[in-house]
Scaffold this active site. Structure first.
Site, short mmCIF file in Angstrom:
data_model
loop_
_atom_site.label_atom_id
_atom_site.label_comp_id
_atom_site.label_asym_id
_atom_site.label_seq_id
_atom_site.Cartn_x
_atom_site.Cartn_y
_atom_site.Cartn_z
N ASP A 1 45.32 45.18 39.40
CA ASP A 1 44.87 44.03 38.62
C ASP A 1 43.51 44.27 37.97
OD1 ASP A 1 47.10 42.87 39.70
OD2 ASP A 1 46.06 41.14 40.57
N HIS B 1 43.24 47.07 42.77
CA HIS B 1 42.49 46.73 41.55
C HIS B 1 41.96 48.00 40.89
CE1 HIS B 1 42.52 43.00 43.87
NE2 HIS B 1 42.35 42.36 42.74
NI NI Z 1 42.45 39.38 38.85
#
Ligand code: NI
Length: 319
Positions: free
Chosen positions: A123, A267
């Site tokens: 992400d 991430h």
């Molecule tokens: Ni996010």
């Protein structure tokens, strides 16, 4: 008709009527020959310039072609790039898998449990650490899905282009990364629409997967997702890598949660992701050592779709 006209006419015609090659002694004829020679030289020069321009243009396009085929070759056989870009068949198969899941549920948090697929998801990119994440995945020949923030395209679009080129799947993580549950319907729609438009402008397929920032969503979000044919993709394993807990912790959390159909959250942006990058080779190696098959989210849905009838989740952010 008029004398003037006739004079002009005669003047125009005169060169054609002159015996150009007859005698070199007549000055007007020499001048005429010189003029013709100059014209021929001029025509030859224009032609030569045209040929040179054409040659340069062809060389340029050939150079581009050989560059891209070189990178494709690197992609197919080199150490740095995993697989060649997905074929139209792969994209179509993925799109169909998403559509068939969307027909019975608006969200997934994991696949079915009959296979051995596990999906790595990233992400908040693209960002300064995205190239490192991509290189780590490519060196391990590991596919993955990236949930991308639209506004980051203003600075890091090269990484998105690389993701598209190298066959990673790109999902929608909104334009500005807001808590969706706090937004009115119109604003939620814009957050989704603007990001999808950016990915299409970047040359990617229009996203059909969505991950809510902060896990924040509400009934309005589901309505907007339905209108835009977007499947909400949650996760079953949170590595917590955004807190930078250390490489060993990231690896351990990824492995502990791994089971058939798992969707692992990581991430590639939003902070320093050097721990994530450092953890990836070990995460991939150990998942494979346990018999798991790394896939993108559409592949996961195609291979082993989630069961029907799951209760709708409530917002994960407490909203
Ligand atoms: Ni996010």
């Amino acid at each position: 008709m008029s004398p003037r006209w006739n004079w002009d006419f005669e003047d125009e015609r005169r060169p054609a009527r002159l015996p150009v090659r007859s005698s070199l002694k007549k000055a007007p004829q020499i001048a005429r020959r010189t003029l013709i020679r100059r014209r021929r030289i001029a025509v030859a020069l224009v032609f030569a310039v045209f040929v040179i321009v054409l040659a340069v243009a062809l060389a340029g396009s050939h150079h581009q072609g050989s560059t891209s085929s070189a990178s494709t070759r690197t992609g197919a056989h080199g150490a740095l790039t995993p697989a060649p870009a997905p074929s139209a068949d792969t994209l179509e198969r993925g799109r169909k898998a998403v559509s068939s899941v969307l027909a019975y549920t608006p969200f997934v948090k994991q696949g079915g449990n009959r296979g051995h697929d596990v999906a790595l998801t990233f992400d908040d990119g693209p960002g300064p650490y995205t190239p490192g994440v991509l290189s780590a995945l490519e060196q391990a020949h590991a596919p993955a899905t990236f949930f991308v923030i639209g506004t980051e395209e203003r600075y890091f679009s090269a990484s998105t282009a690389r993701e598209i080129r190298d066959g990673f799947v790109i999902g929608n993580h909104t334009e500005n990364h807001p808590e969706m549950a706090r937004l009115a319907a119109h604003d939620q729609h814009e957050e989704l629409f603007d990001q999808s438009a950016r990915i299409e402008l970047a040359g990617g397929p229009r996203p059909d997967l969505f991950r809510p920032p902060y896990g924040s969503f509400n009934a309005t979000t589901f309505r907007e997702l339905r209108n835009m044919h977007l499947l909400m993709v949650l996760w079953s394993v949170d590595t917590g890598d955004y807190e930078q807990p250390g490489v060993a912790v990231i690896v351990r959390r990824a492995l502990e949660g791994a089971k058939p159909g798992a969707i692992i959250l990581m991430h590639d942006a939003g902070g320093n992701r050097s721990q994530t990058i450092a953890a990836l080779p070990e995460v991939v190696r150990q998942l494979r050592a346990r018999g798991f098959h790394l896939v993108t989210i559409p592949q996961l849905l195609a291979d082993d779709p989630p069961p029907a009838g799951q209760p709708l989740p409530t917002s994960l952010s407490g909203d």
